[in-house]
Design an enzyme around this catalytic site. Structure first.
Site, PDB file in Angstrom:
ATOM      1  N   ASP A  42       0.871  -1.178   0.000  1.00 27.11           N
ATOM      2  CA  ASP A  42       0.000   0.000   0.000  1.00 27.11           C
ATOM      3  C   ASP A  42       0.908   1.228   0.000  1.00 27.11           C
ATOM      4  O   ASP A  42       2.114   1.119   0.223  1.00 27.11           O
ATOM      5  CB  ASP A  42      -0.888  -0.003   1.256  1.00 27.11           C
ATOM      6  CG  ASP A  42      -1.810   1.216   1.316  1.00 27.11           C
ATOM      7  OD1 ASP A  42      -2.427   1.553   0.286  1.00 27.11           O
ATOM      8  OD2 ASP A  42      -1.900   1.854   2.382  1.00 27.11           O
ATOM      9  N   SER A  43       0.295   2.397  -0.195  1.00 26.59           N
ATOM     10  CA  SER A  43       1.061   3.643  -0.125  1.00 26.59           C
ATOM     11  C   SER A  43       1.526   3.931   1.298  1.00 26.59           C
ATOM     12  O   SER A  43       2.396   4.777   1.492  1.00 26.59           O
ATOM     13  CB  SER A  43       0.190   4.793  -0.596  1.00 26.59           C
ATOM     14  OG  SER A  43      -0.884   4.963   0.308  1.00 26.59           O
ATOM     15  N   CYS A  90      -4.316  -1.594  -1.862  1.00 31.80           N
ATOM     16  CA  CYS A  90      -4.459  -0.164  -2.115  1.00 31.80           C
ATOM     17  C   CYS A  90      -5.454   0.011  -3.261  1.00 31.80           C
ATOM     18  O   CYS A  90      -5.233  -0.512  -4.358  1.00 31.80           O
ATOM     19  CB  CYS A  90      -3.100   0.417  -2.509  1.00 31.80           C
ATOM     20  SG  CYS A  90      -3.164   2.166  -2.945  1.00 31.80           S
ATOM     21  N   GLU A 124      -2.826   8.920   8.471  1.00 27.51           N
ATOM     22  CA  GLU A 124      -1.384   8.626   8.591  1.00 27.51           C
ATOM     23  C   GLU A 124      -0.800   9.336   9.811  1.00 27.51           C
ATOM     24  O   GLU A 124       0.150   8.871  10.424  1.00 27.51           O
ATOM     25  CB  GLU A 124      -0.626   9.040   7.312  1.00 27.51           C
ATOM     26  CG  GLU A 124      -0.863   8.126   6.102  1.00 27.51           C
ATOM     27  CD  GLU A 124      -0.052   6.821   6.129  1.00 27.51           C
ATOM     28  OE1 GLU A 124       1.013   6.770   6.758  1.00 27.51           O
ATOM     29  OE2 GLU A 124      -0.515   5.835   5.520  1.00 27.51           O
ATOM     30  N   CYS A 150     -10.952   2.954   0.089  1.00 26.13           N
ATOM     31  CA  CYS A 150      -9.530   3.244   0.348  1.00 26.13           C
ATOM     32  C   CYS A 150      -9.186   2.433   1.594  1.00 26.13           C
ATOM     33  O   CYS A 150      -9.953   2.436   2.569  1.00 26.13           O
ATOM     34  CB  CYS A 150      -9.332   4.737   0.614  1.00 26.13           C
ATOM     35  SG  CYS A 150      -7.694   5.137   1.264  1.00 26.13           S
ATOM     36  N   HIS A 161      -7.216   2.853   3.884  1.00 20.50           N
ATOM     37  CA  HIS A 161      -7.051   3.622   5.135  1.00 20.50           C
ATOM     38  C   HIS A 161      -8.400   3.798   5.862  1.00 20.50           C
ATOM     39  O   HIS A 161      -8.427   3.981   7.075  1.00 20.50           O
ATOM     40  CB  HIS A 161      -6.498   5.023   4.841  1.00 20.50           C
ATOM     41  CG  HIS A 161      -5.028   5.068   4.548  1.00 20.50           C
ATOM     42  ND1 HIS A 161      -4.484   4.561   3.396  1.00 20.50           N
ATOM     43  CD2 HIS A 161      -3.997   5.583   5.266  1.00 20.50           C
ATOM     44  CE1 HIS A 161      -3.174   4.758   3.407  1.00 20.50           C
ATOM     45  NE2 HIS A 161      -2.851   5.389   4.535  1.00 20.50           N
TER      46      HIS A 161
HETATM   47  N1  DGL Z   1      -4.726   3.217   0.996  1.00 25.07           N
HETATM   48  C1  DGL Z   1      -4.794   3.678  -0.327  1.00 25.07           C
HETATM   49  C2  DGL Z   1      -6.021   3.310  -1.077  1.00 25.07           C
HETATM   50  O1  DGL Z   1      -6.596   2.301  -0.771  1.00 25.07           O
HETATM   51  C3  DGL Z   1      -4.029   4.857  -0.784  1.00 25.07           C
HETATM   52  C4  DGL Z   1      -4.272   6.137  -0.147  1.00 25.07           C
HETATM   53  C5  DGL Z   1      -3.305   7.192  -0.639  1.00 25.07           C
HETATM   54  O2  DGL Z   1      -2.116   6.974  -0.580  1.00 25.07           O
HETATM   55  O3  DGL Z   1      -3.783   8.242  -1.079  1.00 25.07           O
HETATM   56  O4  DGL Z   1      -6.419   3.994  -1.983  1.00 25.07           O
END
Ligand code: DGL
Length: 274
Positions: free
Chosen positions: A10-11, A73, A154, A187, A189
């Site tokens: 993931d990012s 992600c 984050e 997402c 997150h």
């Molecule tokens: N967790 C990520 C997603 O599912 C990326 C969020 C990001 O880095 O902007 O899209």
């Protein structure tokens, strides 16, 4: 049987939300996770940049001898899952959007109005809408980008008024005007703010792709007779910039279990044990 680990990336720390569901569904499986915390967020970056970052990380995971790769992600899944599969044809690579779209198309009624929230890139791609409607074109989908969620998460700004206000800023009129019955946390997150969303909009069913993808991992391993059994591999978590928040999340997931966290430099070359 295949005792090699599963690669996740993931990012940042968002993809970690998939891990408890994997552990529940397939407790014998081991993990190598890469969070690109040095370059997060991906969700407002150019497609070319996201693709380049994803190629580097996938290459790293393939070299680490994982048996499959889970793109934990949505932004990457919306951008370049086909490119990654084409570049690395010898290893199964799955995105998180496809299984979720299948789930929504199968389990939501045609009268339902389903909202999708995600990063700017994910929402602009209409990946959820297109895939859900490919399976079931009678489901109504509304989409909303929520770009401030990831930086706040984050930073660990979750259980407080700032996060609640930000959620209301993006979602109040979105939920009301579209008369939503359900919302997809598009997402990885966002499961970290699921409780806030449930409290603010108790009428909504929350659809969580981080949970759904575990079922898809099972299907892929089942097809290849690839389940682990009695592996003594230690789960490894890499971050391109190790943050307290990232470490705390892993501590919370594993509590007393054995774990190993490594710092991996931005250039993906130098590795330092913590
Ligand atoms: N967790 C990520 C997603 O599912 C990326 C969020 C990001 O880095 O902007 O899209």
């Amino acid at each position: 049987m295949d005792n090699r680990p599963i690669g996740f990336f993931d990012s940042g720390l968002g993809g970690l939300t998939c891990i408890p569901y994997l552990m529940r569904e397939l407790p014998e499986e081991k993990i190598i996770y890469f969070g690109d915390t040095a370059r997060t967020p991906y969700g407002s970056k150019a497609t070319r940049t996201i693709r380049n970052f994803s190629m580097e990380i996938t290459d790293f995971l393939v070299k680490s001898d994982v048996k499959m790769i889970v793109i934990a992600c949505n932004t990457v899944s919306a951008t370049c899952v086909d490119d990654l599969q084409e570049r690395f044809p010898d290893i199964p690579i799955i995105g998180i959007i496809e299984p979720t779209a299948r789930y929504v198309a199968t389990y939501r009624g045609v009268k339902d109005k389903v909202g999708v929230i995600g990063t700017k890139v994910t929402i602009a791609s209409h990946a959820y809408k297109n895939k859900i409607q490919k399976y079931n074109n009678r489901i109504q989908i509304a989409e909303a980008p929520c770009p401030a969620f990831v930086p706040l998460i984050e930073e660990g700004i979750i259980d407080n008024e700032i996060m609640d206000l930000t959620i209301r800023y993006y979602m109040d009129s979105f939920v009301r005007e579209n008369n939503l019955d359900a919302v997809v946390l598009g997402c990885t997150h966002y499961p970290l703010i699921k409780k806030n969303i449930e409290r603010l909009y108790p009428q909504l069913d929350i659809i969580n792709p981080s949970d759904i993808v575990a079922g898809r991992i099972r299907e892929v391993l089942d097809d290849r007779d690839g389940f682990a059994s009695g592996s003594d591999f230690t789960n490894v978590f890499y971050a391109s910039d190790l943050s307290e928040n990232f470490i705390n999340m892993i501590d919370n997931i594993f509590k007393d279990e054995e774990k190993k966290v490594k710092f991996l430099n931005f250039d993906l070359e130098r590795e330092i044990s913590r």
